[in-house]
Each structure stands twice: as structure tokens, then as C-alpha cells.
Write a protein that holds these residues in place. Structure first.
Motif: not given
Lengths: 394, 327
Positions: A217-226, B111-119
């Protein structure tokens, strides 16, 4: 082609980009170059990324400030030797506020700015995404260049996994912001999401399963806002990259003579060539001194022949001591030979670039006296790492 | 402490330190030392750099394990590879390709910072659970990245509330906070800035990750030039003039009835002085480190000879074993 001089870089260059892998003294070299420019009468600025604490406080950067601050002249030029007009300023890059500034500039309304700045996906992009720091360093550089006010802007580059990330960073970020999958979602319809995006919807559901729906949802909201801002960003990124190709831009490659650093430097020199740019100067820090001209193998043999000497009891100590001294000299000359052969591989890559060497110093450089001492070493040595004197800054 | 005991304190050892301090060298050294005790060792390289293979005189390292030395295997585990690997292992084989191709994967990872590190760490965890080796050594990312690398799992637990990524992060936190499973070995060189930064890193790691810290490896220490029955040193006393040393060199030469030119005597004296100075600075910095950070130290010698290869690693492994023995 004649060999350039390092002096040319600080006297004629307008933008000076310092690059190199981590731990090779990049920030220090950037500060030395700016200070030397100021001594030569230029209004100079050093933009640091993540300076060691003591160097930062010497530069008056105890707190993060995204604006240049002038350093009192008596601190960096206590004897009043500078050419007239010389001034030195420093700043420390604040990645996030630089990015926020960019968003504010290209947003069509304060409302759009707010929606973006508050979005948590944006916060990740502007603070945690690798490459953002590199891009923002370039962005800030461009901003400072546009504003005028400085004759010489020396910019440090972030300690990336790869020294040249900053060259690719704008493109990488643009690719991210330009993503097709998510752009489909930005097309507004009366019913909200476009129905034609069923495949996209399924795709997003899959991602939601993996990382949770809030994230999506955050990602979608970001791209909309952008929406509507990509063009401005793209234009801007183009200009930033263009600045790097300007005739008054100089690239200074910084390395140590260790094999891994030299390999990285050589890789960088090649890569920068791929971008149709060239290295203008190479600074080699922490070069081991060489004592005398004798080759290490001869010294080593001498040590061995001493050890083989048959002597009386009273001379055993002298024999061992002298042999150890020869071995010590052989050690230093061997490492000096090795460093020089490593450096040769990068030297051929940088063609006509100026090359300057700084010997291994007894102390780390964190005040203006030490910076001045390094400046003197840098601007007096040229071309060949001959038998450098030891001891340096004691 | 016995080396075998040291190496079996935890099954995973993460080697961390700022760029240029010889992290990869220490990784290779520890691996060789551990293999000598009969353990099987797996080195995991997370940045895709070539230095590690070169240390073992091998051309390169790949995602598939390969033997680097007797008892020592190595492989890369870059974040991108770990991500794809993980998706495939979680029944998302079909989408993984598309995720990569469309670039959507980069967006998700952002969107999920650190995700790759965790993997990456998650994969290390499964390697550990599969008992793929007696000891797994992770050559961690450089400098500040190391802290991010180790803290990302905790950070992610705050950001992601559900799903398999959260599960993975939970597992990683468990691995990191169990001293019997995982320790961090910090590496530095005895110089001012690296020492100061190491202290900061150590406290950051302790405060923010809950990982236990092993001894600090101080790399690149000049060895003493101690010679003679009474422990006389060939390197002269600090502050003594080069001319004085040169004169004493000539006295030794006379006694031995060999010829040393004045010029050479001076070079010998200057080289000895340089070594003394640097050794004194190093001792000072190592002591300073000891005062600021109450962790035992293992000192490895500075090697003048040639580039790092198997022979040098063996020498360093000797020193490492001796250092552990003195703990």
C-alpha cells in the motif's frame, strides 16, 4: 600528451570529484585539495560525506549542516600566506534533506510535497536506499554550482561498495521511479484502480503475501503521489550528469598502494572512460618509504650471508643485530618495490593524469597543520615515487 | 585457549571491519586455522569481490561451493542472489523471474530496507541448520554497512508485520542473539582512525544488535626486531639520532670484519628508525583500543613479503593460533 599537474586541478578546476574505495584517505585528500585551492586565491568549498569525527570538527562540522560554512581564515592560514580572495568553506552532505529539497522543488503543490515526504516508502528511498547518497551528493554539487558563490567545489564521494556508484546512481534511481508495473497503478480512474490491471493486481497480491500488504500500500501510495514529477527528476538528473562532463570538471582518483585498492582504482579508471570522462589526477596515499636504491633481493642475500658468518662468541650478538637490520631494510624496500609495481598497473590506465604521492604518515590527519603538511607533500611531489623520505610529519 | 575450543564456541563467525583493514585476510586466516584442527569450514562472501579467492590462489568464487584449501570451502552469497534463492525456495519460482525482469523486485527491496541483508543472513542460518560445515565464516560488508547488515533484521520486525519475510527476520534475530550460534569478530589495524571507528562500531553492534563480540583482531602489527641473547633490539631506541645508529652499525661491522658503506649504514639506520616509530605508534593505538574496548585482542603481523597468497595465509594462521593460545 604532457603530464598534467595537480596544481592545475585546484587552480583551473571548478568542480572536483574525489573518488576511490573506502579507507584510502578520500575525505582527507578532498579537504587538502580545497584548502590548497583557497591558499591559491580561490573561493573553495569541500563537500564531505561522512568524515571521521576529528576531521569533521577541525572543519567546523560538528553538526550536520546541509549548507556551506566558511572557516575562519586564521584557522587554515594562520600565517596569512594565501593569495588574495582565497576563502575556505566546508559542508557535510545531508542526504535526506537534499532529497526533500528536490521533491519540494518539483512538486506541483505543497499538498503533493507533503504526501510524498510523509510516505514511508519515500523515507526508505531518501535515507536507506543504496545509491541515494551518491545521487544526492551529485545533486547537491549541481545545486551549489548553480547558485554560484564558489570558484572551486571539491566533493567527496560516499564510501560505496564500488567507487563509481555515483556515476550510475541517477540512472538507477530514475529506473526505480519509472517502474512500469507501478506506473500502471498511477493511472487514476473513476473506480480507483484500473480494472485492466488485473495481472498487475495479482502480481501485487503475490508481493503482499511475501512482505505484507502495508508495504505494498505504501508503494502504491508513493507512486500515486509522485505522479507528474518524473519528468522534472529526469531533466534534473540529466543536468547533473552533464555537469560531470563539463570542461572545468576534474576527476581525482584516490587510492592506497595496496593491491585491492589499486585494483579498484584501475577498475574505476576504466569505468570512467566508459562514461567518456577521464581521470585528471591520481593521488596515492600511504606509500611506504624506500630507503636507498638497493634492491630487496640483494639486501636479503646480504642478511643471509651475515647469518652464515662463523664468528666468535663475542661477535654473535653483533652478527644477529646487523643481519636483522639488513632484513628490516630488505622488508621495507621489498614492500616499496611491490607497491610501485601495483601502481604501475593503474598508472598506465590514467594516461596523462597528474600523479602525486603521500608517504605513510606517523599520525592521522585531522587538523589544519596536518592538512597543510599533506598539501605540501602532494603539491611538491610529482611523477615518480622515488625514494620517499620516511617519517614525514613528525 | 585451545584453537579447537575457540573455533567451536559458535558455529557462525561474522568477520567485520572497515574497508582496508584486511577483513578478507582475517577471514581466510581464521578459516585455515580452524581447518587445521580438523573442522570443515565454509566461507561465505557477501559482496561478490574477488579478494578472497585470490588469497587462496584461486581464480574466483561462485554461488556454488568450491574447495579453497583442504578443509576450507567457499561460496558467494550476494544479496541479489539470496533474494532470488529465497523466492524460489518459497514457492515463488515462477514470479521470481518476472519480479527481477520488471524491476519490481528492486522496488520491493527498497520498500523493505534491509530485506536483502536479512535474506543473506537467513541463508546463512539455513546453511547452519543444515550443518553444511562445522564452522561458517561470513566475510561481512565493509564499515558502516556492517552495522546496517546486522541491525536490519530488528528494524524489519518493526516495519513488516506479517508474512514470510517477517518470519525470516525473526529467525535471523534468533541466530544473531544466540552466542552459542553466532559471534562477530571485529578487525582493525593499529592506527588512530580505524581504532576509533572500531570502538564506535563495537558499541553500536552491542547496543543495537545483541550479537556477541569475540576478540578483536588487530591486523598489520609490525613485529619486533628483537635479536641477541640479552634481548637487544636491532631497531634503535626512539629519539636516537640516525647518525648514532649508523655509527653503532659500523661498530658491529668492524667487529664482524665486514664492509658496510656509510650510505648503506645510513639507510639501515633510517629503516630501523622508521620501524621503531611505527611500532611505537601501533603499540600505543592497540593499547588505546584495549582501554576503550574491554575485549581481548589477537594481533596479526604485518607481512612485508609479496601479495597475499596461501603461504602468507599459513603464516598468519600460525600467528592467529598463537594469539588464541594467549587468550
Amino acid at each position: 600528451m604532457s603530464i598534467r599537474e595537480l596544481a592545475e586541478v585546484v587552480e583551473q578546476g571548478h568542480v572536483v570529484v574525489c573518488c576511490g574505495s573506502g579507507g584510502v584517505g578520500k575525505t582527507t585528500s578532498a579537504a587538502v585539495l580545497a584548502m590548497e585551492g583557497a591558499r591559491r586565491g580561490r573561493r573553495a568549498l569541500v563537500v564531505t560525506i561522512d568524515p571521521a569525527k576529528r576531521l569533521a570538527s577541525a572543519l567546523g562540522l560538528d553538526e550536520l549542516s546541509n549548507e556551506p560554512r566558511e572557516i575562519a581564515t586564521d584557522r587554515w592560514d594562520p600565517k596569512g600566506e594565501r593569495r588574495s580572495g582565497g576563502a575556505l568553506s566546508a559542508m557535510m552532505l545531508d542526504t535526506k534533506s537534499t532529497f526533500d529539497g528536490l521533491v519540494t522543488r518539483y512538486a506541483s503543490s505543497p499538498e503533493q510535497t507533503r504526501r510524498i515526504l510523509e510516505n514511508s516508502f519515500y523515507r526508505n528511498i531518501s535515507s536507506a536506499l543504496s545509491g541515494t547518497q551518491e545521487y544526492m551528493a551529485m545533486e547537491k554539487l549541481h545545486e551549489l554550482h548553480e547558485e554560484g558563490g564558489f570558484d572551486l567545489i571539491v566533493v567527496d564521494t560516499p564510501p560505496s561498495r564500488h567507487a563509481l556508484d555515483f556515476l550510475d546512481a541517477p540512472q538507477r534511481l530514475l529506473r526505480l521511479l519509472d517502474n512500469r508495473i507501478f506506473r500502471l497503478l498511477m493511472v487514476p480512474t473513476r473506480t480507483g484502480l484500473r480494472i485492466a490491471g488485473a495481472a498487475v493486481q495479482a502480481f501485487l497480491r503475490t508481493i503482499s503475501r511475501v512482505v505484507g500488504s502495508e508495504v505494498v500500500n505504501d508503494i502504491v501510495a508513493f507512486f500515486r503521489a509522485f505522479e507528474g514529477m518524473e519528468e522534472g527528476f529526469r531533466e534534473r538528473a540529466k543536468k547533473v550528469v552533464q555537469l560531470l562532463g563539463e570542461p572545468e570538471t576534474r576527476f581525482v582518483l584516490i587510492t592506497s598502494p595496496r593491491r585491492d585498492a589499486v585494483e579498484e582504482a584501475r577498475f574505476f579508471a576504466e569505468k570512467i572512460g566508459d562514461h567518456h570522462l577521464a581521470v585528471d589526477a591520481l593521488i596515492v596515499n600511504r606509500v611506504h618509504p624506500r630507503f636507498g636504491t638497493e634492491h630487496s633481493s640483494g639486501l636479503r642475500a646480504r642478511a643471509q650471508s651475515l647469518r652464515d658468518l662463523r664468528v666468535g662468541k663475542e661477535a654473535v650478538e653483533a652478527r644477529e643485530r646487523l643481519a636483522a637490520r639488513y632484513e628490516n631494510l630488505a622488508d621495507f624496500n621489498e614492500i616499496a618495490e611491490l607497491e610501485r609495481s601495483h601502481l604501475e598497473t593503474v598508472r598506465v590506465r590514467v594516461g596523462s593524469a597528474a600523479i602525486a604521492y603521500v608517504p605513510y604518515l606517523a599520525h592521522d590527519v585531522y587538523d589544519f597543520d596536518a592538512l597543510a603538511a599533506v598539501g605540501q607533500l602532494l603539491f611538491s611531489s610529482a611523477g615518480d615515487p622515488g625514494p620517499l623520505e620516511a617519517g614525514a610529519d613528525e | 585457549m585451545e584453537l579447537a575450543q575457540f573455533c567451536s564456541t559458535s558455529r557462525v563467525i561474522i568477520v567485520a571491519g572497515k574497508g582496508g583493514v584486511g577483513k578478507t585476510t582475517v577471514t581466510a586466516t581464521l578459516a585455515v586455522a580452524a581447518a587445521r584442527t580438523g573442522m570443515s569450514v565454509l566461507i561465505v562472501e557477501v559482496e561478490g569481490k574477488s579478494g578472497l579467492a585470490a588469497a587462496f590462489d584461486r581464480p574466483s568464487l561462485g554461488y556454488e561451493e568450491s574447495e579453497l584449501a583442504p578443509g576450507v570451502r567457499g561460496r558467494t552469497l550476494t544479496p541479489d542472489a539470496a533474494l532470488v534463492d529465497w523466492l524460489q525456495g518459497n514457492g515463488l519460482k515462477r514470479v521470481s523471474k518476472r519480479l527481477v525482469q520488471t524491476g519490481a523486485l528492486d522496488i520491493v527491496a527498497t520498500a523493505v530496507p534491509g530485506m536483502k541483508d536479512i535474506l543473506v543472513l537467513g541463508k546463512v542460518k539455513s546453511l547452519d541448520l543444515q550443518r553444511s560445515a562445522d564452522l561458517i565464516i561470513v566475510d561481512a560488508p565493509a564499515a558502516g554497512h556492517a552495522i546496517t547488515f546486522l541491525t536490519s533484521a530488528r528494524g524489519l520486525l518493526d516495519a513488516v508485520s506479517v508474512g514470510p519475510v517477517r518470519k525470516q527476520a525473526t529467525d535471523v534475530v534468533e541466530l544473531l542473539s544466540d552466542p552459542e550460534r553466532c559471534r562477530v569478530l571485529l578487525v582493525t589495524i593499529p592506527e588512530e582512525t580505524p581504532v576509533s571507528e572500531l570502538v564506535d562500531t563495537a558499541f553500536a553492534i552491542e547496543d543495537r544488535t545483541g550479537v556477541s563480540l569475540g576478540p578483536v583482531v588487530v591486523n598489520g602489527c609490525y613485529e619486533d626486531l628483537a635479536v641477541g641473547a640479552n634481548g637487544d633490539r636491532a631497531s634503535h631506541q626512539l629519539g636516537a639520532d640516525d647518525a648514532v645508529t649508523a655509527a653503532s652499525i659500523q661498530r658491529d661491522a668492524d667487529l664482524l670484519d665486514v664492509f658496510v658503506s656509510d650510505r648503506e649504514a645510513r639507510d639501515l639506520a633510517r629503516a630501523a628508525a622508521f620501524r621503531s616509530e611505527r611500532a611505537a605508534i601501533q603499540t600505543h593505538q592497540a593499547d588505546r583500543l584495549g582501554q576503550m574496548l574491554p575485549l581481548p585482542q589477537i594481533r596479526l603481523p604485518f607481512l612485508f613479503t609479496a601479495d597475499l597468497g596461501m603461504r602468507e595465509i599459513e603464516r598468519l594462521a600460525d600467528a592467529f593460533t598463537a594469539g588464541v593460545g594467549a587468550l
